[in-house]
Design a protein around this motif. Structure first.
Motif, mmCIF file in Angstrom:
data_model
loop_
_atom_site.group_PDB
_atom_site.id
_atom_site.type_symbol
_atom_site.label_atom_id
_atom_site.label_comp_id
_atom_site.label_asym_id
_atom_site.label_seq_id
_atom_site.Cartn_x
_atom_site.Cartn_y
_atom_site.Cartn_z
ATOM 1 N N ASP A 252 -18.274 4.213 1.167
ATOM 2 C CA ASP A 252 -18.078 4.247 0.072
ATOM 3 C C ASP A 252 -16.787 5.291 -0.660
ATOM 4 O O ASP A 252 -16.790 5.143 -1.790
ATOM 5 N N LYS A 253 -16.878 6.172 0.535
ATOM 6 C CA LYS A 253 -15.711 7.253 0.036
ATOM 7 C C LYS A 253 -14.174 6.135 0.094
ATOM 8 O O LYS A 253 -13.593 6.143 0.730
ATOM 9 N N LEU A 254 -13.961 6.034 -1.298
ATOM 10 C CA LEU A 254 -12.774 5.323 -2.108
ATOM 11 C C LEU A 254 -11.145 6.110 -0.860
ATOM 12 O O LEU A 254 -10.475 5.536 -0.028
ATOM 13 N N LEU A 255 -11.048 7.465 -1.153
ATOM 14 C CA LEU A 255 -9.915 8.400 -0.266
ATOM 15 C C LEU A 255 -10.086 7.879 0.291
ATOM 16 O O LEU A 255 -8.474 7.991 0.734
ATOM 17 N N SER A 256 -11.445 8.052 1.506
ATOM 18 C CA SER A 256 -10.806 7.075 2.882
ATOM 19 C C SER A 256 -10.292 6.115 3.117
ATOM 20 O O SER A 256 -10.038 6.753 3.900
ATOM 21 N N ILE A 257 -11.126 5.244 2.159
ATOM 22 C CA ILE A 257 -10.685 3.624 2.086
ATOM 23 C C ILE A 257 -8.934 4.190 1.855
ATOM 24 O O ILE A 257 -8.201 3.371 2.328
ATOM 25 N N ILE A 258 -8.268 3.886 0.841
ATOM 26 C CA ILE A 258 -6.876 4.573 0.496
ATOM 27 C C ILE A 258 -6.114 4.948 2.103
ATOM 28 O O ILE A 258 -5.066 4.508 2.032
ATOM 29 N N GLU A 259 -6.923 6.411 2.167
ATOM 30 C CA GLU A 259 -5.898 6.353 3.156
ATOM 31 C C GLU A 259 -5.931 5.930 4.532
ATOM 32 O O GLU A 259 -4.903 5.808 5.342
ATOM 33 N N ALA A 260 -6.646 5.405 4.483
ATOM 34 C CA ALA A 260 -6.583 4.023 5.740
ATOM 35 C C ALA A 260 -5.950 2.496 5.719
ATOM 36 O O ALA A 260 -5.027 2.716 6.605
ATOM 37 N N ILE A 261 -6.195 2.310 4.258
ATOM 38 C CA ILE A 261 -4.960 1.365 4.173
ATOM 39 C C ILE A 261 -3.440 1.777 4.438
ATOM 40 O O ILE A 261 -2.576 0.925 4.440
ATOM 41 N N THR A 262 -3.391 2.738 3.634
ATOM 42 C CA THR A 262 -1.906 3.025 3.376
ATOM 43 C C THR A 262 -1.581 3.975 5.233
ATOM 44 O O THR A 262 -0.121 3.890 4.634
#
Length: 370
Positions: A252-262
């Motif tokens: 649920d940690k969106l900043l971590s998700i964004i970091e993983a995708i980018t």
């Protein structure tokens, strides 16, 4: 060439009835939806629903490049507010309200309604396609929900259909605006059958020969035609990446998700483009995507459209949408000055504001009757 926003025609059937044909008629703008098109289509669909001589409806776009590339965001830009300004008028709310009414109506339409989703199908076009009972795609189909690039969010029922995809595919597509093809659309549940573009008129002849016009029977009749082309579908893009998508979108940690995708460093072109689009996107949009999909899991279709109308009017009101469209389509400098400027600067109150009804407190929700 007719100057009507939507062209209406009829095809005869073997049983002596008619198929109503509706063609979005704005080929130069890739059939981008404007209010005149929305109103004309909605009114004619209602008339056909109550016309005993019309047994089914076929919906397509003019030309071969696009079914519908989205809503007329340039017109919406004029009715939106820049950061710190008030809305100039009610036009944005009017547009979104009527567009969502039409989209919802397609979902509950009582007669067989077939959408020919060939060419570009994005944004508002996805709302029309995903609402229909029978959705057909071709080798030229290119789909996306690219609202991350203009400070909006995947609307037109996107909360509903993206939240019902395999694994985390819906979240990934909403965050990245990644494009996908006909094979992907079938996998994601956004399409029902594949037909090569050159077989369109053979398909229409097959449709007109249907023996029964019950919705389920028409569905099966069309799929029997589609089955012969199953080996001609384009190479899948989403399913082969499903494991990667589920991994980077985990938790649920969106900043971590964004970091993983980018942070993707591989050589896969599709994943690289998705990463770049997200990295350049509006900082608030990913937070809206995550919220809308989480909330939609427990909402009915009508409730989803009511939620999205609140979000859409707030998008027009809070500045992000106007700035995104300015940078991409008006000034075309591709240098949006987002506020806040980065993903890390987005606060809970920024997102909360998108879900607070902007309507007069003594008035019912504009879509309360859905």
């Amino acid at each position: 060439m007719s100057d009507q926003p939507v062209i209406f025609e009829y095809l005869p059937t073997a049983c002596g009835k008619r198929i109503g044909v509706a063609r979005l008629n704005a080929e130069k703008s890739l059939n981008a939806l404007n209010l005149a098109m929305i109103d004309a289509l909605h009114a004619q669909l209602k008339a056909w629903e109550h016309d005993g001589t019309v047994v089914a409806v076929w919906l397509e776009g003019a030309g071969e490049k696009a079914f519908c590339a989205g809503g007329d965001v340039v017109a919406l830009h004029a009715g939106s507010a820049a950061y710190g300004e008030a809305l100039p008028d009610n036009s944005a709310q009017t547009f979104f309200e009527r567009e969502y009414r039409l989209d919802h109506y397609l979902h509950v339409y009582t007669k067989p309604l077939i959408v020919w989703g060939s060419g570009i199908v994005m944004g508002g076009g996805m709302g029309l396609l995903c609402g229909a009972p029978v959705r057909l795609v071709t080798e030229t189909t290119r789909m996306a929900m690219p609202e991350i690039t203009i400070g909006l969010f995947p609307d037109v029922g996107g909360s509903y259909f993206l939240s019902r995809t395999p694994g985390q595919a819906g979240l990934f597509l909403g965050l990245t605006g990644a494009q996908f093809n006909a094979t992907d659309a079938l996998y994601l549940g956004f399409a029902d059958g594949f037909v090569p573009q050159g077989e369109k008129f053979a398909l229409l002849n097959h449709l007109s020969a249907a023996k029964s016009w019950a919705k389920d029977d028409v569905f099966q009749h069309l799929l029997s035609f589609c089955n012969q082309f199953s080996e001609q579908k384009p190479k899948a893009q989403v399913e082969p990446h499903q494991a990667h998508i589920d991994t980077v979108c985990k938790g649920d940690k969106l900043l971590s998700i964004i970091e993983a995708i980018t942070g993707y460093q591989g050589e896969d072109e599709w994943l690289t483009r998705a990463a770049k689009t997200l990295a350049r996107g509006c900082p608030v949009t990913p937070f809206l995507v995550q919220q809308q999909l989480q909330r939609a899991a427990g909402l009915s279709l009508a409730e989803v459209f009511r939620m999205e109308l609140i979000m859409a009017v707030n998008s027009a009101r809070l500045g992000h949408f106007k700035e995104g469209v300015r940078a991409l389509l008006i000034d075309k400098d591709r240098k949006p000055q987002w506020v806040p400027a980065t993903f890390a600067e987005v606060e809970a109150d920024h997102i909360k504001a998108f879900f607070e009804a902007p309507f007069a407190p003594d008035q019912p929700h504009p879509l309360a009757d859905l």
